[in-house]
Structure formats: structure tokens, C-alpha cells
Write an enzyme that holds these catalytic residues in place. Sequence first.
Site, PDB file in Angstrom:
ATOM      1  N   HIS A  62       0.386  -0.828  -0.081  1.00 46.66           N
ATOM      2  CA  HIS A  62       0.215   0.341   0.077  1.00 46.66           C
ATOM      3  C   HIS A  62       0.983   1.085  -0.232  1.00 46.66           C
ATOM      4  CE1 HIS A  62      -3.890   1.277   1.339  1.00 46.66           C
ATOM      5  NE2 HIS A  62      -3.642   3.263   1.013  1.00 46.66           N
ATOM      6  N   ASP A 306       0.622   2.035   3.796  1.00 46.67           N
ATOM      7  CA  ASP A 306      -0.155   3.577   3.215  1.00 46.67           C
ATOM      8  C   ASP A 306       0.912   4.914   3.114  1.00 46.67           C
ATOM      9  OD1 ASP A 306      -2.231   4.967   2.585  1.00 46.67           O
ATOM     10  OD2 ASP A 306      -3.238   5.047   4.192  1.00 46.67           O
TER      11      ASP A 306
END
Lengths: 427, 310
Positions: A62, A306
Site C-alpha cells: 500500500h 500507506d
Amino acid sequence: MNSPENLLLKNATVVNPESSQVADVLIQNGKITEVAAHIENSEAHIIDLKGKFIFPGFIDLHVHLREPGQEEKETLATGLAAAVHGGITAVCSMPNTNPITDNEYFIKFLVDKAWEINKAKLYPIGAITKQSKGEEISEIVSMIRAGAMAFSDDGLPLENMLVLRRALQYIQPYNKPIILHCENKHLSLDGSMNEGELSTILGLPGIHRACEEASIAQSIEVAKYFGRIHIAHVSTKGSVEIIRLAKQRGIAVTAETAPHYFALTEKDVNNYNTNAKMNPPLRTEEDRRAIIEGLRDGTLDAIATDHAPHAVDDKNKEFNLAAFGIIGLETSVMVTMQKLVQEEGFPLELIAKICSTNPANILGVHSGHVKAGYVADLTVINKEANWEVKDYQLYSKSKNTPFIGMQGKGKAFMTIVNGKIAWQEKV
Amino acid sequence: MINEKPKSLLGLKDLTRLEIENILQQATLFKEIFNRPIKKVATLSNKVVVSLFYEPSTRTKASFDLALRMLGAGSLGFTPASSSVTKGETLIDTVKNLESMGVDAIIIRHGMGGAPHLVASNTNIPVVNAGDGFNEHPTQALLDMFTMIEEKGYIEGKKVAIIGDIMHSRVARSNIWGLTKCGAKVIVCGPPSLIPVGIESLGVTVTNNVEEAIEDADFINVLRVQLERQKGSFFPSTREYHREYGITAQRLKKAKSDAIIMHPGPMNRGVEISTEVADGPYNVILEQVRNGVAVRMAVLYMLLMRSKEI
């Protein structure tokens, strides 16, 4: 004579998800050809890694690389260099670029450019729906043919459960994961940090944990009938419990969490620190504990950063207006080694699993082991190295991380991608 | 220290009881000026203060302006609608420009919690928070406390009921910080959908029963129902709100006969407070407003005189 394509890594501890042993690793033409005690090979370039640990290459499921569209925050070149600098051999790029990565041509652009850059591997993620609008599914199969490895509308939740159903059914023959950003937008409204005692004290609008948990629960009940889902950035105790139960029920669900969710809590937002603002937000100590236990017992399959680069101007403003997201590629291994290995006593085999083997399995790529026949993507770690995160040492174009100033033990020493040294610590 | 930032008033959260009491003490001295034929001192005659109001305000803005005039300071008004903010200038750039022009302090009201903190950390002049989102409104709480002391002599041990939309109220938060630090017993009351999570951790009692809240209260602070902040349905109608939580003469029969009624304004008559109560015998609502000027004079005086000493 010593061809750089052939490496002989000697005397390190080789860590696989099943076991670890001191061994030599022979790499020829980008592949691991032998793992054994005392390998001799006169053709290979010999590197003595005594005291170091060789892991299967860490895969970050991610990452936001911002290209095309927001090159002032990050580019493929800076992001993929940051990855290998952090010990990550492959990254999955989210499609919320501008324009949205929702067709084969954009996928091909990313694949080709990453190939030229020749740092970390890129596994592009395509948008599930056209323009990530959540309405019609995009040309998923064409994107797979062009190199897309997963699909997501990350940044936005896929709210229409019929669209999720169709996407899950349509993608079934190709065994590629649908990655879901789970957030009930009605519940999160215009919140900017975890809703709790601290949001009350700071007078900031909250994002209640229910907004993540309700959305995960709903998606899982659809996945039960129609296919496999992967839950992005799990941040709460309740989410861990829902996913644990779903796995017990035999539902095809996997999940990731990010280093900041097991290293930090909402307290790091105190004094309106916008570098601790992300979505989902940092939660409480109880959640942090549950995330760690979720990783330990296998409820959470993977660590993914992320990585969300933002320019100074996007962060140096009113808390409510500041952009969500923090960078993570270059701190992931460090924070993992400190928080999970040093402080929580995670065995290294488990680290191999959640940073490499599981992500590889989720994507369906043949890596995640240090064994003969596997691709030579390797993360070499110096478990004893002390570190402090300093912004000027980061390769990423953006420096938006709450980890600046953090100290700990254990970091990447060398990153090998396709049998070539992509980065190594200067000694 | 030479490089130390000047003191700002960002919230009562950050102040000690002693610091709060010092401001209130100073305000007593300034209130005396009200009774003079010439309501003016020249204490800050060499200072210019800018007021940045990113949200509309009648009372607070006028009160700060008056306080500055009475101290002899120059005041510079500023509203985003007629400024470069409409051209997209950031808050930080705006305040740095004003600082560069030589203003001595910044008074700021902003719709977002933490905005004054951002200003303070990006400038080297005192910053006064005139209300930020639903975080704090410190001068309002100080004037409330000043009024309480005027009415009952002291705060320690007094019971204060704060009624209404606690969630979106910066007035409630600043009052809670200040009052609990000064030893008052604070009870907050409102519909459960408007009680923020974890408010008990600030040292208050929570109830949803308005009769219970006002029973034995020495002060009843009625908050404005902030219709402009009601995103999502926190309560179904002002009618039902009034029935369940409105402070009416009927309800006040359950309270102490000398309970003091307060309201930070502007009032929604017939919603959180009935006209009968708003204009009734124990209301000090206009006295609060009057005290606001004295309290703000004290705050500005203390911040600006101190920064001169550094």
C-alpha cells in the site's frame, strides 16, 4: 570474472517464514540457486554478511507514489528509491493518481517507467471502478494483461455493495485481490482525528471507530458469497476482532495494518501535529495493543505503510485543512524492528511472514522465501544497528512523518532486487 | 530568555489556577475605569493590535475593540471577505504579513480548532484566541468566571450547570477547564448526541436530565444551540429541544431561588432559553457582556506589557 549478476552472500542468518539458519545464499541470473552451509563458487561476487539477517524481500502492499499528477509530492523515481533505501524490494502503487489509474495504458506507463528506474519493483494497483467513482467497474482484465497486480479505489470507500459484488465475481478467474479502503463516509463526516477523549480535549471533529468497523463488517458479509477481499489499513481493535471472526468462519479475507498503528496512538496528534494526521486516524493504546496481537496471531496478514507523501504546504496549515497521510517507506523496517522485534519479541520468522511471504501470497507472486528457485529479492537487516530518523536522510520527496526524531534498533543493511544490489548501507 | 516566544492566550487548558486568578484580579482593576468620566487609560498607547475574525461575531469583536480603545491601543480590523484570503492566501502567510507590518498582537477567531496555535507557532507576537472551532473561547470563560465571582464572591465549591450543545461548544470547554481548575463542581447536560466522548475525563459530571442538572446549581450557564454547526441530525427540531432541554421559568422552580442565569449569546429565545428567563430577575447576561470588556483589557494588558519586558 566476478560477474555482478552472480552474488554469493556468506555467513548471514537466512530467515524464512518456517525457520532460520546460518547459511550461504548463491544468486545467479536474478534467482536464488542454492541456500546451504559453505557454498563455494568462484564465479560469484562474495559478500560477507556475518551477523546480518537475510529476509525474503519485503513487499509493501500500500503505497502512494503520486505519479502522474502530483509529482511535487513524489515521483516513481523518488518513491522507488525511497523503497529500497528502506529495505523494501517491491511496492504496490495505489491508483488515486491524477488522472486515476483506471486503464491499461496508465498501468503500462507505470510498469515501463518503473523498469527504467530499476530500483524497487512496482506492482501497480488499478482502480476497481472507472475514475474510482464507485459506479461501474473498470477494464480490470485489460489492466491485468498490462501488469496490474491488484485493484482498489483506495482513498475512497467502495460504498455500493452491488458494485463490490460484481467486481468480486468478475475478477474471480484471475486470482487478483480487491483491496478495500473501509470507511463509512456518513459516520466519518468531516472528522479529522480519532473520536475520543483527546478529540474532545483538542476540540477537533472526530472519526469514530464505528466508521471503519461497520464498513469492514459489511464488506466481509458480501465477500462471504462472492470472492476474496483484502482490507487496507486496519486501525482499530474492533476491526481486528471482526476480521479474526471472519477468518474463523472461513471467509476469504486478508488484512494489512501500518507501522503507525502499532507504533503510535492519538496522543501523537497532541498540539495539532498535522504530521500525525492520517485516515484512518491514530487510535488509542488499547487499539495499538490489539493491532500487535492481530499481527502476532495471524489475524492481520501484512504490514503495509500507506506511504502518503504530502508537500510542506499541504501539512503546515489548520489541522482540519491539512492533508491526510504520512510517508512510511523508509521507516517501516526500522519501526517494525523496534516495536515488534525489540519491544514485543516477535520472532524473525513472523516478520518474514508479515512483511514478505503473506504479501506475496496475497498478490499471487512467486516470492516470499529465501530458497532455491525463488526470485532473488532480498532484504538484509542489521538487527543491532541503532538509528534515529532524520528528515534530511530521507530519499522520499516529502518529509511528512511523525517518526522524525524517533530512535530504535534494527534497520535495513542491503536491498537486493532481481539479484542486484539496489541499495546498501555505506560502510 | 531572549529567544523565548511571547506569551499567548490560546486556552484555559494551558493556564494554571494562579494565572487565571491573576487575570481576573487585573480585570477587577480595569472594571473600575468604567465608572470614571473618561473611560480611557493610555497604557497601551504605543501598541497596535489586529483582530482577525474568520467567523462572524458581534459581541466578542466589539468587546475586543472597545477593550483596545479603552487601553489607548490602535486596533486594526480585518474580515476575510474583504481580504486576500478570498484570493487563497493561507492563514500563516496572512499573519506573517501582518506581523511584518509591525502589529504588536493578534486576536483571532477561526472556525477550526487549533488555528490560533498555528498562528502562535508561526509568529513571534502574542496571540489571543477569540474562539477556535469547538476547542476554546478563553476570554468568554474568563468573563463568565469574573461575573460569577462578582455575583457570589468566589468559585471554589460552587456548582455550575452547563446546559446545551456541549459537543460544538468552545464556551463549554473553556468554562470546564477554568472552572474545574478553580475548584467549581461542573455538571454538563444536553441530548446524548451532543455530549462529546470522554468529556468526563475533564472532571465534569454528565447528565441528560435537565432538572437534575439545575438542581442545587449556583450558576446555570445556558449554551446557544449552534444551528450553523448541526451537520447531521443531532436533534430533530428546536421545538423538541426546547421541550426537553430549554430553560424555562417552570423548570427553574426546581433550581435554587437565587441561581444565576448566564448565557454567552447570541440567544435563540424560545429554544435554549425562554424570554421570561432571559429577561428574568437572576439573569446576568448583559453584565457578562459588560465584564467581557474588562476581562479582555486585562488579557491584552498582561500579554502586551509582558512582551515588552522580554
